[in-house]
Design an enzyme around this catalytic site. Structure first.
Site, mmCIF file in Angstrom:
data_model
loop_
_atom_site.group_PDB
_atom_site.id
_atom_site.type_symbol
_atom_site.label_atom_id
_atom_site.label_comp_id
_atom_site.label_asym_id
_atom_site.label_seq_id
_atom_site.Cartn_x
_atom_site.Cartn_y
_atom_site.Cartn_z
ATOM 1 N N VAL A 217 -1.464 -0.744 -4.093
ATOM 2 C CA VAL A 217 -0.972 -0.675 -2.438
ATOM 3 C C VAL A 217 0.137 -0.046 -1.766
ATOM 4 C CG1 VAL A 217 -1.851 -2.534 -1.914
ATOM 5 C CG2 VAL A 217 0.357 -3.072 -2.359
ATOM 6 N N VAL A 259 2.943 -4.439 -7.369
ATOM 7 C CA VAL A 259 2.726 -2.479 -7.480
ATOM 8 C C VAL A 259 1.151 -2.522 -7.101
ATOM 9 C CG1 VAL A 259 2.809 -0.601 -8.672
ATOM 10 C CG2 VAL A 259 5.060 -2.072 -8.722
ATOM 11 N N GLU A 260 0.232 -3.506 -7.742
ATOM 12 C CA GLU A 260 -0.994 -3.037 -7.997
ATOM 13 C C GLU A 260 -1.934 -3.858 -6.528
ATOM 14 O OE1 GLU A 260 -2.760 -4.243 -11.739
ATOM 15 O OE2 GLU A 260 -0.718 -4.493 -12.971
ATOM 16 N N MET A 261 -1.985 -4.985 -6.392
ATOM 17 C CA MET A 261 -2.439 -5.911 -5.037
ATOM 18 C C MET A 261 -1.564 -6.689 -4.391
ATOM 19 S SD MET A 261 -5.948 -6.782 -7.513
ATOM 20 C CE MET A 261 -7.350 -6.956 -6.471
#
Length: 459
Positions: A217, A259-261
């Site tokens: 994201v 960091v990812e979702m």
């Protein structure tokens, strides 16, 4: 003068006879009436394997001597980087199954005679394996494979290989699969509704995103290369550092990773999903207790169990179709085994069954020309044990031609580069271009089918 020469010759012959007799007396195989497990256990002990391949192993008497002790310490450190056999030794006494990678490694060193080290059995005469002991060890390996790992799919010639054909499917709940498929592709699992599981594990591009590091994201990038989701059901753990023991545990990680979702909690995710009446109706029909992290990840896990890619050209070759792959690929498979690749890349997924140290022969991280990152610590991140630093879960090699770039750091852009780097840093060898190309030809035969169609980069 002739008399003294004759005496000298006789003395040498007497010494040779004495050594030969002593060797035969000392180097006796375990009794034939022992089980194969106890025979193997005895050979591991008498062969000196535990001296270097066990943190708790008994050290030789000269290990405390100056100079020699330093050499022994180096051998022990190197041995433990390759493998710690403590658990294996204990499992042999209890009758538990032995890991596939252990079987492959033992088979390799017994077959080529590379263990124990020459300088070890020059002192410990009874340590070198005689013909009977080698036969016992190889028979035990074969029995372990037949009992615990055989798929029944390989033809007789390849039935005892460390690599086996993959099964077509594993049992699943069809309703959960369909729900899991929806959730796998649902961007509402992310905080800003832009990222789904499929964003980094695209089923149309080999189950990866073909980026060095995946984008989460807000345009953020992670610090590790995304492994393929295809055939992940066969991995013994998930993630490079093994922090998830199951696919469900793995599925629970990225949604809350900042960091990812970047979702704050599963409660936030559930609030968004619950607003979808059609999805909620479907969800409640399968999980009457409603939305929860456990149920969401359970459904995703069930879907991921279907992401199996059987019927590769190499699978067909292992099943007996000699025309399924080219002679170059056959030669590449022989080189793959000769260069010890098949001691870590084992089983139906050609990997995913062990943690291995990156840089056994040369320091990969010192020569990489890039700063050490937290992700480079590998399994150490979870265990905090120094021996696990730079140790990673071995990736499976199925569909490898589709999943570039390679390694945990995504540093290698081509398979040939990856193969030659592994030869250098794991074996200390400079693999010739021609040999590397043959191994790549073999690896290209590992691309399987999904839903009846050969997997491509544009499925």
């Amino acid at each position: 003068m002739k008399k003294w020469i004759k005496i000298g010759v006789m003395a040498i012959l007497a010494a040779i006879i004495f050594i030969a007799i002593t060797y035969r007396v000392i180097n006796q195989p375990p009794p034939a009436n022992l089980t194969s497990e106890m025979q193997a256990r005895t050979i591991l002990e008498t062969g000196g394997c535990l001296s270097c391949h066990s943190a708790d192993g008994e050290r030789p008497f000269y290990a405390s001597f100056p100079i020699v002790g330093f050499m022994v310490k180096g051998d022990i450190e190197k041995g433990l980087k390759h493998e710690d056999l403590t658990k294996t030794y204990e499992s042999l006494a209890s009758g538990n199954k032995i890991d596939e990678t252990i079987l492959a490694k033992i088979e390799k060193v017994v077959t080529d005679g590379s263990m124990p080290l020459h300088r070890y059995y020059m002192i410990h005469w009874g340590a070198s394996l005689n013909k009977e002991e080698k036969s016992m060890m190889l028979s035990w390996v074969k029995k372990q494979r037949e009992t615990h790992y055989a798929t029944g799919l390989a033809c007789e010639e390849f039935a005892n290989e460390s690599i086996q054909p993959i099964v077509d499917s594993i049992p699943v709940n069809p309703d959960k699969v369909e729900l899991g498929k929806i959730l796998f592709h649902d961007t509402r699992l992310s905080s800003d509704n832009t990222v789904s599981c499929a964003s980094c594990h695209d089923l149309n591009t080999g189950g990866v995103d073909n980026k060095q590091y995946s984008e989460g994201v807000g345009g953020q990038f992670g610090g590790v290369n995304a492994p393929t989701v295809y055939n992940a059901a066969f991995n013994f753990v998930q993630f490079w550092d093994g922090r998830a023991g199951t696919l469900a545990e793995q599925a629970a990680g990225p949604p809350l990773n900042p960091v990812e979702m970047a979702s704050q909690s599963f409660d936030d995710i559930i609030a968004k999903l619950a607003a979808d009446k059609e999805l909620t109706k479907r969800f409640m029909a399968i999980y009457p207790d409603g939305y929860s992290e456990k149920n969401i990840t359970d459904a995703i896990e069930e879907f991921e169990k279907t992401l199996i890619t059987p019927n590769s050209a190499f699978d067909r070759y292992l099943k007996g179709d000699k025309s399924a792959i080219s002679q170059e690929a056959i030669d590449g498979y022989a080189l793959f085994k000769e260069n010890k690749c098949a001691t870590c890349h084992v089983g139906v997924n050609l990997g995913g069954q062990s943690y291995e140290y990156m840089g056994l022969a040369h320091s990969y991280f010192e020569e990489r020309n890039a700063p050490i990152t937290e992700e480079d610590n590998g399994r150490f991140k979870q265990t905090k044990e120094e021996r696990d630093r730079h140790r990673f879960k071995v990736p499976g090699l199925r569909n490898i031609e589709l999943t570039a770039p390679y390694f945990h750091d995504g540093s290698q852009k081509t398979m040939k580069d990856a193969v030659q780097y592994m030869a250098k840093y794991q074996l200390g060898d400079e693999l010739k271009d021609n040999d590397a190309e043959k191994i790549v030809a073999f690896m290209n035969t590992l691309t399987g089918e999904f839903q009846g169609k050969k997997l491509t980069s544009a499925n």
